[in-house]
Design a protein around this motif. Structure first.
Motif, mmCIF file in Angstrom:
data_model
loop_
_atom_site.group_PDB
_atom_site.id
_atom_site.type_symbol
_atom_site.label_atom_id
_atom_site.label_comp_id
_atom_site.label_asym_id
_atom_site.label_seq_id
_atom_site.Cartn_x
_atom_site.Cartn_y
_atom_site.Cartn_z
ATOM 1 N N SER A 140 16.119 18.366 61.283
ATOM 2 C CA SER A 140 15.582 19.133 60.309
ATOM 3 C C SER A 140 14.046 19.224 60.551
ATOM 4 O O SER A 140 13.531 17.895 60.645
ATOM 5 N N LEU A 141 13.269 20.525 60.573
ATOM 6 C CA LEU A 141 12.043 20.619 61.018
ATOM 7 C C LEU A 141 11.467 20.364 59.622
ATOM 8 O O LEU A 141 11.576 21.071 58.673
ATOM 9 N N GLU A 142 10.247 19.496 59.277
ATOM 10 C CA GLU A 142 9.619 19.433 57.966
ATOM 11 C C GLU A 142 8.448 20.323 58.126
ATOM 12 O O GLU A 142 7.241 19.971 58.530
ATOM 13 N N LEU A 143 8.917 21.434 57.686
ATOM 14 C CA LEU A 143 7.709 22.622 57.493
ATOM 15 C C LEU A 143 6.546 22.034 56.713
ATOM 16 O O LEU A 143 6.947 22.011 55.642
ATOM 17 N N PRO A 144 5.232 22.116 56.860
ATOM 18 C CA PRO A 144 4.154 21.929 56.173
ATOM 19 C C PRO A 144 4.179 22.957 54.880
ATOM 20 O O PRO A 144 3.632 22.492 53.761
ATOM 21 N N CYS A 164 10.486 29.896 60.571
ATOM 22 C CA CYS A 164 10.611 29.578 62.013
ATOM 23 C C CYS A 164 10.919 30.980 62.651
ATOM 24 O O CYS A 164 11.772 31.741 62.224
ATOM 25 N N GLU A 165 10.100 31.410 63.660
ATOM 26 C CA GLU A 165 10.333 32.685 64.366
ATOM 27 C C GLU A 165 10.403 32.483 65.660
ATOM 28 O O GLU A 165 10.957 33.629 66.393
ATOM 29 N N LYS A 179 3.322 31.069 60.519
ATOM 30 C CA LYS A 179 1.843 30.850 60.562
ATOM 31 C C LYS A 179 1.287 29.937 61.358
ATOM 32 O O LYS A 179 0.120 29.383 61.475
ATOM 33 N N GLY A 180 2.006 29.728 62.663
ATOM 34 C CA GLY A 180 1.363 29.312 63.750
ATOM 35 C C GLY A 180 1.650 27.828 64.105
ATOM 36 O O GLY A 180 0.947 27.260 65.027
ATOM 37 N N TYR A 181 2.330 27.182 63.272
ATOM 38 C CA TYR A 181 2.822 25.727 63.354
ATOM 39 C C TYR A 181 3.630 25.395 64.677
ATOM 40 O O TYR A 181 4.513 26.453 64.800
ATOM 41 N N LEU A 182 3.569 24.636 65.388
ATOM 42 C CA LEU A 182 4.302 24.507 66.465
ATOM 43 C C LEU A 182 5.103 23.066 66.383
ATOM 44 O O LEU A 182 4.554 21.818 66.008
ATOM 45 N N PHE A 183 6.457 22.876 66.692
ATOM 46 C CA PHE A 183 7.121 21.743 66.602
ATOM 47 C C PHE A 183 7.776 21.505 68.156
ATOM 48 O O PHE A 183 8.335 22.407 68.726
ATOM 49 N N GLN A 184 7.744 20.312 68.552
ATOM 50 C CA GLN A 184 8.333 19.888 69.965
ATOM 51 C C GLN A 184 9.705 19.560 69.766
ATOM 52 O O GLN A 184 9.883 18.612 69.078
ATOM 53 N N VAL A 185 10.449 19.952 70.500
ATOM 54 C CA VAL A 185 11.865 19.751 70.252
ATOM 55 C C VAL A 185 12.440 19.098 71.718
ATOM 56 O O VAL A 185 12.272 19.913 72.641
ATOM 57 N N SER A 186 12.950 17.814 71.476
ATOM 58 C CA SER A 186 13.505 17.246 72.885
ATOM 59 C C SER A 186 15.035 17.337 72.880
ATOM 60 O O SER A 186 15.693 16.935 71.720
ATOM 61 N N CYS A 217 6.152 17.969 64.614
ATOM 62 C CA CYS A 217 5.159 18.733 64.388
ATOM 63 C C CYS A 217 4.053 18.356 65.663
ATOM 64 O O CYS A 217 3.670 17.377 65.315
ATOM 65 N N LEU A 218 3.575 19.341 66.412
ATOM 66 C CA LEU A 218 2.444 19.126 67.306
ATOM 67 C C LEU A 218 1.405 18.473 66.424
ATOM 68 O O LEU A 218 0.980 19.183 65.203
ATOM 69 N N SER A 219 0.527 17.786 66.616
ATOM 70 C CA SER A 219 -0.564 17.249 65.966
ATOM 71 C C SER A 219 -1.863 17.269 66.829
ATOM 72 O O SER A 219 -1.709 16.541 68.067
ATOM 73 N N LYS A 220 -3.167 17.839 66.392
ATOM 74 C CA LYS A 220 -4.114 17.555 67.258
ATOM 75 C C LYS A 220 -4.628 16.078 67.523
ATOM 76 O O LYS A 220 -5.426 15.752 68.438
ATOM 77 N N SER A 221 -4.163 15.342 66.432
ATOM 78 C CA SER A 221 -4.832 13.671 66.579
ATOM 79 C C SER A 221 -4.217 13.033 67.632
ATOM 80 O O SER A 221 -4.638 12.159 68.111
ATOM 81 N N ALA A 222 -3.180 13.744 68.372
ATOM 82 C CA ALA A 222 -2.271 12.823 69.219
ATOM 83 C C ALA A 222 -3.102 12.745 70.555
ATOM 84 O O ALA A 222 -2.924 12.158 71.677
ATOM 85 N N GLY A 223 -3.981 13.737 70.820
ATOM 86 C CA GLY A 223 -4.836 13.578 71.959
ATOM 87 C C GLY A 223 -6.444 13.085 71.667
ATOM 88 O O GLY A 223 -7.149 13.722 71.094
ATOM 89 N N ALA A 224 -6.674 12.131 72.418
ATOM 90 C CA ALA A 224 -7.900 11.702 72.316
ATOM 91 C C ALA A 224 -9.016 12.578 72.928
ATOM 92 O O ALA A 224 -10.300 12.282 72.677
ATOM 93 N N ARG A 225 -8.599 13.376 73.741
ATOM 94 C CA ARG A 225 -9.559 14.463 74.535
ATOM 95 C C ARG A 225 -10.211 15.263 73.780
ATOM 96 O O ARG A 225 -11.166 15.892 74.089
ATOM 97 N N THR A 226 -9.598 15.730 72.495
ATOM 98 C CA THR A 226 -10.209 16.603 71.698
ATOM 99 C C THR A 226 -11.378 16.616 71.476
ATOM 100 O O THR A 226 -12.396 17.456 71.469
ATOM 101 N N GLY A 227 -12.055 15.509 70.946
ATOM 102 C CA GLY A 227 -13.517 15.243 70.490
ATOM 103 C C GLY A 227 -14.350 15.695 71.866
ATOM 104 O O GLY A 227 -15.460 16.347 71.651
#
Length: 201
Positions: free
Chosen positions: A59-63, A69-70, A86-93, A107-117
């Protein structure tokens, strides 16, 4: 999954066929996601729809409970992305590190990449767009998701998500955390360019 017999309020799921893994003689799989984020994965659907009683579920936990889901997009073998209105992305393995069939999602999270800053600071210095939320704002909506080029990171690929207002770029991977690269207000940029061209004429 919703019961199709209950026609009132029924929303058809989005579905993707999963190519055979390695062995071309294997049966295809099926990945389905309901509008509310209920996932089912049949790793082997035989000719005549045999094997449909054996599946993996998650189950995807929709925020946002009002979101839907579209779209399902294949990014890499056994790796998919589900996008919401609404543009949320979920990675499914669909495969464990050992190669066994599984179903895992987050759910994809911006905080996962240290390169963002760093990218944000460089973009600012070059006069480019500031990093902004990759999800659609109020009144915005998903247009589409597309897989881009493979990257130098093992088992990774670029993913672009377009809403009516924004364009965002991610890198998703079977072996590493996702990386959020940028999000820009493409509607503003295109409107400004159109206005400039009309003024020039």
């Amino acid at each position: 999954m919703p019961d199709p017999a209950d026609a009132a309020g029924f929303e058809a799921p989005v579905v993707a066929l999963v190519p055979p893994a390695g062995d071309a003689q294997s049966d295809v799989g099926v990945l389905a996601c309901s509008a509310t984020g209920q996932l089912r994965y049949w790793d082997c659907v035989a000719f005549g729809l045999g094997g449909t009683d054996r599946f993996h579920s998650a189950s995807l936990e929709l925020p946002d409970a009002a979101d839907r889901c579209e779209q399902i997009t294949e990014v890499y073998p056994a790796l998919y992305v589900v996008a919401t209105a609404k543009g949320y992305l979920f990675q499914v393995s669909l495969q464990s590190p050992q190669g066994a069939a599984e179903l895992a999602a987050h759910c994809l999270s911006k905080s996962a990449g240290a390169r963002t800053g760093m990218l944000s600071r460089v973009s600012s210095l070059l006069g480019g767009p500031q990093l902004a939320p990759a999800t659609a704002a109020a009144g915005d909506a998903l247009v589409g998701v597309a897989a881009g080029a493979r990257t130098e990171i093992r088992h990774s690929r670029e993913v672009f998500v377009l809403t009516r207002q924004r364009l965002a770029k991610w890198v998703v991977s079977r072996a590493h955390p996702e990386k959020f690269l940028f999000s820009m207000d493409i509607l503003h940029a295109l409107s400004a360019e159109a206005a400039r061209r009309f003024d020039a004429d």
